[in-house]
Design a protein around this motif. Structure first.
Motif, short mmCIF file in Angstrom:
data_model
loop_
_atom_site.label_atom_id
_atom_site.label_comp_id
_atom_site.label_asym_id
_atom_site.label_seq_id
_atom_site.Cartn_x
_atom_site.Cartn_y
_atom_site.Cartn_z
N TYR A 10 0.84 -1.19 0.00
CA TYR A 10 0.00 0.00 0.00
C TYR A 10 0.88 1.25 0.00
O TYR A 10 1.88 1.32 0.73
N ASP A 11 0.50 2.23 -0.79
CA ASP A 11 1.29 3.46 -0.89
C ASP A 11 1.46 4.14 0.46
O ASP A 11 2.54 4.61 0.80
N SER A 12 0.38 4.22 1.23
CA SER A 12 0.43 4.91 2.51
C SER A 12 1.40 4.23 3.47
O SER A 12 2.16 4.90 4.19
N MET A 56 0.68 4.81 -9.41
CA MET A 56 2.12 4.62 -9.33
C MET A 56 2.67 5.57 -8.26
O MET A 56 2.41 6.76 -8.28
N PHE A 57 3.41 5.02 -7.33
CA PHE A 57 3.96 5.80 -6.24
C PHE A 57 5.46 5.98 -6.48
O PHE A 57 6.16 5.04 -6.83
N LYS A 84 6.89 2.44 -7.43
CA LYS A 84 6.10 1.26 -7.07
C LYS A 84 4.73 1.38 -7.71
O LYS A 84 4.11 2.43 -7.67
N THR A 85 4.27 0.29 -8.31
CA THR A 85 2.94 0.31 -8.93
C THR A 85 2.26 -1.02 -8.76
O THR A 85 2.90 -2.07 -8.68
N MET A 237 -5.47 2.99 3.82
CA MET A 237 -5.48 1.73 3.08
C MET A 237 -6.89 1.43 2.57
O MET A 237 -7.05 0.90 1.45
N ASN A 238 -7.90 1.77 3.35
CA ASN A 238 -9.28 1.58 2.89
C ASN A 238 -9.56 2.41 1.64
O ASN A 238 -10.22 1.95 0.70
N VAL A 239 -9.04 3.65 1.65
CA VAL A 239 -9.22 4.53 0.49
C VAL A 239 -8.55 3.91 -0.74
O VAL A 239 -9.11 3.92 -1.84
N GLU A 240 -7.35 3.38 -0.56
CA GLU A 240 -6.64 2.75 -1.68
C GLU A 240 -7.42 1.53 -2.18
O GLU A 240 -7.53 1.31 -3.39
#
Length: 329
Positions: A10-12, A56-57, A84-85, A237-240
């Motif tokens: 996860y990006d976050s 993509m982060f 990261k993607t 993470m929920n948003v992602e």
């Protein structure tokens, strides 16, 4: 002991741990296979600024790498472009981002009057596989060759060359299946998606005892455990999850639409083929009727020449009188 940690895919979560210099040094040292003594996050980090384009982060580092040259120890600065993607459609964006880094004046070496740039390494953490490559981690390194194909010693270390080329490290996260054969695979094992616990991807179940002899990895696990317990992090993470669910639904709808269009095109092609066959059959029938009409015309003319009247020819052939009249002009 089994512990539950936040999933760094996860990006976050990834941002949360990579902001920590100790973890950044642990990760980058393993990737580069060199000692990283200092890491500075570059000003243009976190490029995913809008949720509707999130896929993509990116995070950029200036890493001080310690290298040995014979008996000498030398520190040099290397730019790390880490991307990261989750998605497998980002090749063009990768290229565009690298192009932006090549043209960024902030990447020029300090006190360098010739405009030489810092050497750069591009690191890709991919949530998908790359073609048929079966290795979880691959290194793409460039050498300098002469005309005969011989490696030019120290060619890669020349500032002009370093300014215009870069090496890459590609990590295929789906291929991280618990196999730990080296330091890098041990560090990246926290990305192993086979360790997902429960119905969501947000939490991994990890055996902490496997890292009991590694203080750096225990520190990483501690950070990930803290992330799992952080309510704001779980919300992010929920948003992602919601965003990627929307992407999956969109892609599914597109795939279904494309399938329907393909089936429709196939049916249209079959219909066109049948119409073409029918048209060819009609053309053949028309040709046959034309030939028959010509034969009847010739026969009627021959009978008329032999002295038979139109009525007699009609009675003999069964052809209507008016048609015979047209045949005879």
């Amino acid at each position: 002991m089994i512990i539950h940690v936040a999933n760094p895919i996860y990006d976050s979560v990834f941002k949360y741990i990579m902001e920590d210099e100790r973890i950044a040094k642990t990760m980058l040292s393993a990737l580069l296979k060199k000692e990283v003594v200092h890491v500075t996050v570059r000003p243009h980090e976190y490029s995913n600024t809008t949720r509707d384009t999130l896929s993509m982060f990116r995070i950029d580092f200036a890493a001080t790498v310690r290298e040995r040259e014979g008996n000498d120890i030398k520190d040099r600065i290397v730019l790390i472009e880490l991307q990261k993607t989750w998605l497998n459609t980002e090749t063009l964006r990768f290229r565009q981002y690298l192009g932006a880094q090549y043209s960024n004046k902030n990447n020029i070496r300090e006190a360098e009057d010739k405009g030489f740039a810092y050497p750069m390494v591009a690191v890709y953490l991919l949530g998908h596989r790359v073609g048929n490559i079966k290795e979880p981690i691959v290194y793409v390194n460039h050498d300098v060759f002469d005309y005969n194909g011989n490696v030019v010693e120290d060619g890669n270390m020349e500032p002009f060359v370093e300014s215009l080329t870069h090496n890459s490290i590609i990590v295929q996260i789906p291929l991280l299946h618990g196999n730990v054969n080296n330091r890098l695979e041990k560090v990246l094992s926290v990305f192993d998606q086979t360790l997902v616990d429960g119905d969501t991807q947000q939490v991994l179940k990890i055996d902490e005892d496997k890292f009991a002899d590694d203080n750096d990895m225990l520190y990483v696990l501690h950070k990930l455990t803290a992330a799992a317990a952080n309510s704001e992090m779980r919300q992010d993470m929920n948003v992602e999850d919601e965003y990627y669910k929307a992407i999956e639904d969109r892609d599914t709808a597109i795939m279904q639409r494309d399938k329907m269009l393909k089936e429709r095109d196939c049916k249209m092609a079959q219909m066109d083929e049948r119409l073409s066959q029918q048209s060819e059959q009609l053309s053949q029938q028309s040709e046959q009727l034309s030939q028959q009409s010509e034969q009847l015309r010739n026969m009627a003319k021959a009978l008329f020449v032999n002295g038979l009247s139109v009525e007699q020819i009609s009675n003999m052939t069964g052809i209507d009188i008016d048609i015979i009249a047209k045949f005879l002009g």
